[in-house]
Design an enzyme around this catalytic site. Structure first.
Site, PDB file in Angstrom:
ATOM      1  N   VAL A 122      -3.483 -49.225 -28.223  1.00  0.00           N
ATOM      2  CA  VAL A 122      -3.269 -47.925 -27.581  1.00  0.00           C
ATOM      3  C   VAL A 122      -1.898 -47.452 -28.034  1.00  0.00           C
ATOM      4  O   VAL A 122      -0.912 -48.176 -27.897  1.00  0.00           O
ATOM      5  CB  VAL A 122      -3.313 -48.025 -26.045  1.00  0.00           C
ATOM      6  CG1 VAL A 122      -3.186 -46.641 -25.427  1.00  0.00           C
ATOM      7  CG2 VAL A 122      -4.584 -48.711 -25.579  1.00  0.00           C
ATOM      8  N   ARG A 129       4.892 -42.135 -36.531  1.00  0.00           N
ATOM      9  CA  ARG A 129       5.089 -43.437 -37.184  1.00  0.00           C
ATOM     10  C   ARG A 129       4.300 -44.528 -36.466  1.00  0.00           C
ATOM     11  O   ARG A 129       3.619 -45.335 -37.104  1.00  0.00           O
ATOM     12  CB  ARG A 129       6.582 -43.772 -37.213  1.00  0.00           C
ATOM     13  CG  ARG A 129       6.906 -45.092 -37.904  1.00  0.00           C
ATOM     14  CD  ARG A 129       8.404 -45.282 -37.963  1.00  0.00           C
ATOM     15  NE  ARG A 129       8.771 -46.608 -38.424  1.00  0.00           N
ATOM     16  CZ  ARG A 129      10.025 -47.063 -38.459  1.00  0.00           C
ATOM     17  NH1 ARG A 129      11.026 -46.283 -38.070  1.00  0.00           N
ATOM     18  NH2 ARG A 129      10.290 -48.281 -38.899  1.00  0.00           N
ATOM     19  N   ASP A 255      -3.245 -41.843 -27.763  1.00  0.00           N
ATOM     20  CA  ASP A 255      -3.145 -41.538 -26.338  1.00  0.00           C
ATOM     21  C   ASP A 255      -2.406 -40.243 -26.056  1.00  0.00           C
ATOM     22  O   ASP A 255      -1.235 -40.097 -26.401  1.00  0.00           O
ATOM     23  CB  ASP A 255      -2.447 -42.708 -25.633  1.00  0.00           C
ATOM     24  CG  ASP A 255      -2.468 -42.569 -24.123  1.00  0.00           C
ATOM     25  OD1 ASP A 255      -3.356 -41.869 -23.607  1.00  0.00           O
ATOM     26  OD2 ASP A 255      -1.608 -43.169 -23.457  1.00  0.00           O
ATOM     27  N   GLU A 257      -2.209 -39.383 -22.873  1.00  0.00           N
ATOM     28  CA  GLU A 257      -2.066 -39.506 -21.428  1.00  0.00           C
ATOM     29  C   GLU A 257      -0.889 -40.390 -21.027  1.00  0.00           C
ATOM     30  O   GLU A 257       0.267 -40.026 -21.217  1.00  0.00           O
ATOM     31  CB  GLU A 257      -3.395 -40.011 -20.848  1.00  0.00           C
ATOM     32  CG  GLU A 257      -3.518 -39.832 -19.357  1.00  0.00           C
ATOM     33  CD  GLU A 257      -3.842 -41.147 -18.658  1.00  0.00           C
ATOM     34  OE1 GLU A 257      -4.013 -41.105 -17.436  1.00  0.00           O
ATOM     35  OE2 GLU A 257      -3.910 -42.194 -19.301  1.00  0.00           O
ATOM     36  N   SER A 259       0.892 -42.868 -22.020  1.00  0.00           N
ATOM     37  CA  SER A 259       1.978 -43.367 -22.857  1.00  0.00           C
ATOM     38  C   SER A 259       2.815 -42.256 -23.483  1.00  0.00           C
ATOM     39  O   SER A 259       3.685 -42.537 -24.318  1.00  0.00           O
ATOM     40  CB  SER A 259       1.424 -44.284 -23.963  1.00  0.00           C
ATOM     41  OG  SER A 259       0.712 -43.539 -24.929  1.00  0.00           O
ATOM     42  N   ARG A 322      -7.522 -40.496 -26.315  1.00  0.00           N
ATOM     43  CA  ARG A 322      -7.580 -40.486 -24.847  1.00  0.00           C
ATOM     44  C   ARG A 322      -7.064 -39.151 -24.337  1.00  0.00           C
ATOM     45  O   ARG A 322      -5.892 -38.810 -24.523  1.00  0.00           O
ATOM     46  CB  ARG A 322      -6.774 -41.640 -24.242  1.00  0.00           C
ATOM     47  CG  ARG A 322      -6.864 -41.659 -22.723  1.00  0.00           C
ATOM     48  CD  ARG A 322      -6.508 -42.994 -22.087  1.00  0.00           C
ATOM     49  NE  ARG A 322      -5.109 -43.366 -22.198  1.00  0.00           N
ATOM     50  CZ  ARG A 322      -4.538 -44.360 -21.506  1.00  0.00           C
ATOM     51  NH1 ARG A 322      -5.266 -45.081 -20.661  1.00  0.00           N
ATOM     52  NH2 ARG A 322      -3.268 -44.649 -21.671  1.00  0.00           N
ATOM     53  N   GLU A 414     -10.245 -47.525 -13.511  1.00  0.00           N
ATOM     54  CA  GLU A 414      -8.903 -47.798 -13.004  1.00  0.00           C
ATOM     55  C   GLU A 414      -8.631 -47.120 -11.656  1.00  0.00           C
ATOM     56  O   GLU A 414      -7.498 -47.145 -11.173  1.00  0.00           O
ATOM     57  CB  GLU A 414      -7.851 -47.348 -14.028  1.00  0.00           C
ATOM     58  CG  GLU A 414      -7.982 -45.897 -14.448  1.00  0.00           C
ATOM     59  CD  GLU A 414      -7.107 -45.524 -15.632  1.00  0.00           C
ATOM     60  OE1 GLU A 414      -6.281 -46.344 -16.047  1.00  0.00           O
ATOM     61  OE2 GLU A 414      -7.275 -44.400 -16.145  1.00  0.00           O
ATOM     62  N   GLY A 439      -7.927 -51.680 -15.801  1.00  0.00           N
ATOM     63  CA  GLY A 439      -6.480 -51.527 -15.905  1.00  0.00           C
ATOM     64  C   GLY A 439      -5.825 -51.927 -14.594  1.00  0.00           C
ATOM     65  O   GLY A 439      -5.872 -51.175 -13.620  1.00  0.00           O
ATOM     66  N   LEU A 441      -2.789 -52.187 -13.433  1.00  0.00           N
ATOM     67  CA  LEU A 441      -1.670 -51.472 -12.819  1.00  0.00           C
ATOM     68  C   LEU A 441      -2.126 -50.183 -12.136  1.00  0.00           C
ATOM     69  O   LEU A 441      -1.824 -49.945 -10.966  1.00  0.00           O
ATOM     70  CB  LEU A 441      -0.598 -51.204 -13.866  1.00  0.00           C
ATOM     71  CG  LEU A 441       0.104 -52.467 -14.370  1.00  0.00           C
ATOM     72  CD1 LEU A 441       0.969 -52.160 -15.582  1.00  0.00           C
ATOM     73  CD2 LEU A 441       0.946 -53.088 -13.273  1.00  0.00           C
ATOM     74  N   ASP A 442      -2.840 -49.330 -12.865  1.00  0.00           N
ATOM     75  CA  ASP A 442      -3.339 -48.108 -12.232  1.00  0.00           C
ATOM     76  C   ASP A 442      -4.265 -48.439 -11.073  1.00  0.00           C
ATOM     77  O   ASP A 442      -4.217 -47.800 -10.017  1.00  0.00           O
ATOM     78  CB  ASP A 442      -4.077 -47.238 -13.258  1.00  0.00           C
ATOM     79  CG  ASP A 442      -3.216 -46.098 -13.767  1.00  0.00           C
ATOM     80  OD1 ASP A 442      -2.622 -45.403 -12.931  1.00  0.00           O
ATOM     81  OD2 ASP A 442      -3.126 -45.902 -14.985  1.00  0.00           O
ATOM     82  N   PRO A 523      -0.175 -54.892 -27.618  1.00  0.00           N
ATOM     83  CA  PRO A 523       0.909 -53.909 -27.683  1.00  0.00           C
ATOM     84  C   PRO A 523       1.425 -53.575 -29.078  1.00  0.00           C
ATOM     85  O   PRO A 523       2.316 -52.736 -29.199  1.00  0.00           O
ATOM     86  CB  PRO A 523       2.012 -54.579 -26.859  1.00  0.00           C
ATOM     87  CG  PRO A 523       1.807 -56.042 -27.096  1.00  0.00           C
ATOM     88  CD  PRO A 523       0.311 -56.219 -27.200  1.00  0.00           C
ATOM     89  N   ASP A 611       4.325 -48.033 -19.300  1.00  0.00           N
ATOM     90  CA  ASP A 611       3.868 -46.648 -19.295  1.00  0.00           C
ATOM     91  C   ASP A 611       3.718 -46.193 -17.850  1.00  0.00           C
ATOM     92  O   ASP A 611       4.177 -46.866 -16.930  1.00  0.00           O
ATOM     93  CB  ASP A 611       2.591 -46.458 -20.126  1.00  0.00           C
ATOM     94  CG  ASP A 611       1.366 -47.119 -19.507  1.00  0.00           C
ATOM     95  OD1 ASP A 611       1.454 -47.614 -18.358  1.00  0.00           O
ATOM     96  OD2 ASP A 611       0.316 -47.132 -20.168  1.00  0.00           O
TER      97      ASP A 611
END
Length: 701
Positions: A122, A129, A255, A257, A259, A322, A414, A439, A441-442, A523, A611
């Site tokens: 993601v 870059r 993404d 959203e 990030s 996303r 999530e 997910g 965390l969410d 990551p 994020d």
């Protein structure tokens, strides 16, 4: 300030309109007036429906809050009555009946999603870059991944150039991998004399000869063994092996959203421009490194020859985009009534229009071999919102003249109302779904917010072993398998957040495969190459066949309340400091620098990929403890002040960094306070409304 032009009854940022007309609609051969007219009608239909769904979220939350509050006031809240709670959720329509037996009907899905298993990246779409690095992470050097990380059980490389002792350890580990993934008859890869030596135990693993070496396949993933006696590594190698190149990130999500920090037309234009560059195949980025200017481009395909004529393999990840969820609006477009455009609707139309260039053959390399567009849709609450997305994608296809179900959807599991009704959510998009993902965390942030009035929550670390979380992870896989996702779609797991702790990742993340996930988030490109080794060790599709029963929704609905609130002062301070430090470290970059995802040092100075999902759980946890008087406002402010100094010290080497200490009235520190002290009132506990407001103030000076 944006300059606006009028199109079909609404105003749109002039630069954004020009971009769509010149770079997208023109090459597609679409009638520009007809497109804007159709878009205006789409907005008139879907913007009010979007608003109604958000209002329903708030109505359900108000009823849940009132239920918990009434029980607390009447003394019924201890212990929590799970049966009564479930009945109540059914009565208000939060829980819907389970759908009957059905199987998803998605067609024209690329192999990377349907029949292959491997890592997923993601990447923030605003950083060209990083986007190029992720897209090119389809192939990665195993030697580099071993040499540069703590996966290798050997002394760290000595400074001053290539460390041969560490290099020898890398080569030995690489040979051991080949012996397991590509076993030879009565021989080790370490004993080979050259590329013509040795015989595979399973000759079907041989794919062909590439420009650099030999190509093989195991568990659906490719391995290229590079033979080059002219290279610095190959010249001293017995067989002349210079590297092992692993097929790594099969798919990447660009993404828009969590990030990124995209708050206005300028930011959205950059997002869409970068997506166009990926789809069209001409995205480039130049940067300085080691005193030289380097230019990064998208990688070409990997060709191979064999007795059957050979072929080619994609040089890049298959790309998803996303979109933003249903909540936020954006000032890039002003509606006829004066409001801002729902950002998720804008994303759906504009990213699909750009992707249509791939569908209709205007791309240098091509993304989908099957003419599909892949959109991940986050933060949907329940089957009604999934059905809304399905209808929206129908309308976008009609607007763009695309065949029905060209646009595929990935559903992020999530939010609590989605995971509690996951079967019905999948049914709502059953002919276009290609992805479900958990997910933590969410999902935890929504768990806290939904049950805000039920009582104080357990400490964050304890939540990771809670009943509801274990049920959540297992149900996501089990329900996906029940409705036919295996072999047709991805069942995913969440991020490994510590990019410097690859050794630990290699021990733990294989658990995602053993739980039945055929993809999981990593990551970095290096992490993708290492995580790919897990898919050589486990055949996920065979694992999926052996999985057991699906946990009940009753387990999912257990609220992670604290068993008691008699924590010591040290324990309270530890929890406060952990939350405040992580919150400040992320917010200061989001507000001041517009960076939505980066490696942020935690309270122990371990770099973690952060994020908005991380921020959501921290802010909601603090808000919950404040609301239930576990801690006081003064205690939180004391922690924020001390942790601001720590965050300042962690960023001291950054010449552009503006310290939090001494700027307590500044946008970053003010945003951090709002996220905590206004946390109870935030819609679903989301951080975006406050972050966007403070970032816009910062950008305005």
């Amino acid at each position: 300030m944006s300059n606006f032009v009028t199109r079909a009854g609404f105003d749109i940022d002039s630069a954004l309109a020009a971009f769509l007309e010149r770079e997208v609609l023109g090459p597609l051969g679409r009638d520009i007036d007809a497109f804007w007219g159709g878009f205006g009608k789409l907005l008139a239909d879907f913007a009010p429906r979007n608003a109604a769904l958000l209002a329903k979220r708030e109505d359900l939350q108000a009823q849940i809050d009132a239920w918990h509050t009434e029980r607390a006031q009447s003394g019924k809240s201890q212990p929590h009555d799970g049966a009564a709670y479930k009945t109540f959720l059914q009565e208000i329509g939060y829980l819907v009946p389970e759908p009957g037996d059905f199987q998803i009907g998605t067609q024209n899905v690329d192999a990377e999603i349907a029949t292959m298993a491997g890592p997923q990246l993601v990447v923030p779409i605003l950083n060209a870059r990083f986007l190029l690095n992720a897209a090119n992470a389809r192939w990665g050097s195993l030697y580099d991944a071993f040499y540069g990380t703590d996966v290798l059980d050997a002394p760290a490389a000595k400074p001053g150039g290539y460390d041969k002792a560490r290099g020898d350890a890398v080569i030995a580990k690489g040979r051991r991998f080949l012996d397991v993934a590509l076993p030879l008859v009565d021989q080790s890869w370490a004993d080979l004399a050259d590329e013509n030596d040795g015989k595979l135990q399973d000759e079907s693993q041989y794919v062909g000869k590439t420009e650099k070496g030999l190509l093989f396949k195991n568990n659906g993933l490719h391995i290229e063994v590079v033979f080059d006696r002219e290279s610095p590594i190959g010249k001293d190698d017995k067989a002349g092996i210079a590297d092992i190149i692993c097929e790594s990130a099969l798919t990447t999500i660009a993404d828009c959203e969590d990030s990124v920090a995209a708050v206005d037309a300028e930011d959205k234009l950059l997002a869409y421009t970068n997506w166009l560059g990926v789809i069209r195949g001409d995205l480039e980025e130049s940067f300085e490194k080691g005193g030289k200017t380097l230019t990064r481009k998208l990688a070409a395909d990997k060709r191979f020859d064999n007795p059957f004529g050979g072929g080619s393999l994609p040089g890049r990840s298959l790309m998803f985009v996303r979109n933003v969820g249903h909540l936020m609006t954006n000032p890039a477009i002003r509606l006829a009534g004066g409001g801002e455009v729902p950002e998720g609707i804008m994303d759906a139309v504009f990213t699909s229009a750009i992707s249509a260039l791939d569908v209709e053959g205007h791309a240098k390399y091509g993304n989908s071999k099957h003419g599909s567009i892949y959109i991940v849709k986050p933060k949907m609450h329940g089957p009604e919102e999934c059905a809304f997305t399905n209808d929206l994608f129908d309308a976008v296809e009609d607007l763009l003249g695309l065949a029905r179900h060209t646009i595929k959807v990935g559903v992020m599991d999530e939010e609590r109302r989605t995971s509690a009704n996951l079967g019905a959510c999948i049914e709502a998009v059953k002919d276009r779904i290609v992805f479900i993902n958990t997910g933590f965390l969410d999902r935890t942030g929504d768990e806290i917010h939904t049950s805000m009035q039920a009582g104080p929550m357990a400490r964050k670390a304890e939540m990771k072993t809670s009943t509801w979380l274990q049920a959540y992870e297992a149900r996501n896989v089990g329900i996906g398998l029940k409705h036919g996702l295996s072999g047709k779609a991805q069942i995913g797991k969440g991020m490994w957040a510590a990019p410097d702790l690859m050794g630990q990742m290699m021990v733990e993340k294989i658990g995602h495969l053993r739980a039945g996930a055929n993809t999981a988030w990593v990551p970095s490109p290096t992490a993708a190459t290492l995580h790919a080794l897990h898919y050589h060790a486990e055949n996920v599709f065979e694992v999926q066949k052996s999985l057991g029963d699906i946990p009940s929704v009753d387990e999912l609905l257990e609220i992670p309340l604290a068993a008691g609130t008699n924590w010591s002062e040290d324990e309270l301070r530890e929890e406060l400091d952990n939350n405040c430090q992580g919150l400040l470290g992320y917010v200061v970059r989001w507000i001041d620098a517009g960076v939505g995802c980066s490696k942020v040092p935690d309270i122990n100075d371990v770099g973690l990929m952060e994020d908005r999902a991380t921020l959501r759980i921290s802010s909601q946890h603090l808000a919950n403890w404040l609301h239930h008087e576990v801690v006081t406002r003064d205690m939180v402010m004391d922690s924020l002040t001390r942790m601001a100094a720590k965050v300042d010290a962690q960023n001291a080497a950054d010449p552009t960094y503006v310290p939090l200490t001494g700027n307590e009235d500044g946008a970053a520190f003010s945003a951090a306070k709002d996220l905590i002290f206004k946390g109870v009132e935030q819609p679903s506990g989301y951080t975006e409304p406050l972050l966007h407001a403070w970032r816009l103030r910062k950008k305005a000076g």
